[in-house]
Design an enzyme around this catalytic site. Sequence first.
Site, PDB file in Angstrom:
ATOM      1  N   GLY A 154     -10.857   1.971  18.805  1.00  0.00           N
ATOM      2  CA  GLY A 154     -10.513   0.714  19.448  1.00  0.00           C
ATOM      3  C   GLY A 154     -10.877  -0.458  18.553  1.00  0.00           C
ATOM      4  O   GLY A 154     -11.618  -0.321  17.573  1.00  0.00           O
ATOM      5  N   CYS A 155     -10.352  -1.641  18.907  1.00  0.00           N
ATOM      6  CA  CYS A 155     -10.590  -2.818  18.066  1.00  0.00           C
ATOM      7  C   CYS A 155     -12.045  -3.287  18.144  1.00  0.00           C
ATOM      8  O   CYS A 155     -12.651  -3.598  17.106  1.00  0.00           O
ATOM      9  CB  CYS A 155      -9.626  -3.939  18.450  1.00  0.00           C
ATOM     10  SG  CYS A 155      -9.558  -4.327  20.214  1.00  0.00           S
ATOM     11  N   TYR A 156     -12.604  -3.328  19.350  1.00  0.00           N
ATOM     12  CA  TYR A 156     -14.010  -3.715  19.470  1.00  0.00           C
ATOM     13  C   TYR A 156     -14.936  -2.722  18.761  1.00  0.00           C
ATOM     14  O   TYR A 156     -15.842  -3.135  18.021  1.00  0.00           O
ATOM     15  CB  TYR A 156     -14.418  -3.822  20.936  1.00  0.00           C
ATOM     16  CG  TYR A 156     -14.095  -5.126  21.617  1.00  0.00           C
ATOM     17  CD1 TYR A 156     -14.419  -6.357  21.045  1.00  0.00           C
ATOM     18  CD2 TYR A 156     -13.497  -5.140  22.887  1.00  0.00           C
ATOM     19  CE1 TYR A 156     -14.146  -7.550  21.695  1.00  0.00           C
ATOM     20  CE2 TYR A 156     -13.215  -6.331  23.545  1.00  0.00           C
ATOM     21  CZ  TYR A 156     -13.543  -7.538  22.944  1.00  0.00           C
ATOM     22  OH  TYR A 156     -13.277  -8.718  23.602  1.00  0.00           O
ATOM     23  N   THR A 158     -14.287  -0.843  16.226  1.00  0.00           N
ATOM     24  CA  THR A 158     -14.133  -0.993  14.781  1.00  0.00           C
ATOM     25  C   THR A 158     -14.996  -2.136  14.257  1.00  0.00           C
ATOM     26  O   THR A 158     -15.805  -1.957  13.337  1.00  0.00           O
ATOM     27  CB  THR A 158     -12.658  -1.246  14.414  1.00  0.00           C
ATOM     28  OG1 THR A 158     -11.889  -0.089  14.722  1.00  0.00           O
ATOM     29  CG2 THR A 158     -12.504  -1.568  12.934  1.00  0.00           C
ATOM     30  N   ALA A 159     -14.855  -3.308  14.835  1.00  0.00           N
ATOM     31  CA  ALA A 159     -15.632  -4.458  14.369  1.00  0.00           C
ATOM     32  C   ALA A 159     -17.128  -4.242  14.574  1.00  0.00           C
ATOM     33  O   ALA A 159     -17.946  -4.594  13.715  1.00  0.00           O
ATOM     34  CB  ALA A 159     -15.167  -5.722  15.090  1.00  0.00           C
TER      35      ALA A 159
END
Length: 352
Positions: A154-156, A158-159
């Site tokens: 997911g994007c969260y 990953t960051a």
Amino acid sequence: MGELEKIPVGIIGASGYGGIQLVRILLEHPNVDIVYLGGSGSVGKPYGDLYPHLAHCVNLSIEPIDIDLITSRCRVVFLGLPNGLACELVPQLLRKGCKVLDLSADYRFRNLGTYSAWYNKDRTDHETAIQSVYGLPELYQEEIKSTSLVGCPGCYPTASLMALSPLLKQGLILPETAIIDAKSGTSGGGRQAKTPLLLAEAEGSFMAYEVASHRHTPEIEQICSDLAGYEVKVQFTPHLLPMVRGILVTVYASLRDPGLVRDDILTIYSAFYRSFPFVKILPHGVYPQTKWAWGTNLCYIGVETDPHTDRVIVMSAIDNLVKGQAGQAVQCLNLMMGWDQTLGLPRLCFYP
């Protein structure tokens, strides 16, 4: 020497934001040819009707999701479907010889009981799930190279994981003190109409949501536990920013050794990510901005220490639709195919 034969690729769920980013990136990838775009609600419509700005370069229509049709054309399939749908298709795609990159949460978890508890879907595809590799190249590059199934993060996560990984892997922090303060643009919520994402609602406002209950929490904890070598729990709070693209994560954690200073941490981060071209460690006193990453597969990381509290503060900025979604999936494809991981991926941002 003859021209390299391009790999035929299909996208199931091509009409969402993840799908359109995949189309944009893959159109400019020198080694692939998009031969199938699939969906359900828009079957029969030319892709240029859904996204008129691409009508001049995409002459495909949305086709039904038919496994035999897909596998007869494609060697690689990307899935950009809502959670709970990919797991119905992936076992069939793998049996018929396709490599699969799933952008949903269906194949991110080793423990399907955890998935079922958070996503309210019972699973029977355990044999398929254990084949999946978590698609974060900066942590699992070698495993990605040898698999046929990637569960793209997911994007969260990953960051968040880009910020946390060196700290956990090197044992620099007390993991139970880690707090992830995350902020995303509205495109992270997808293309469907949702009241909080309307311009009239989001513009000029700023809010936290799904506090202590966001589905990305167990995904982050799974990888953090891998890195630390024991079970780790994190405090994760997402926020909605009144902008379209981008994620900024700020991680706070207590240092095991209060004597570590900023330059020590920067040296560790630079060494940890030295082989990964999409990670940019910023010099001291420079902190990342989401706009720098717009449209790219880059992750910008800034580091600071606070001697007053003996904490480290790490900031991570990505484009949620690229490094946080479609771009990272293509980075994984490159590794799976034995290509340079940067092939076809954007590294120049939309600025200003």
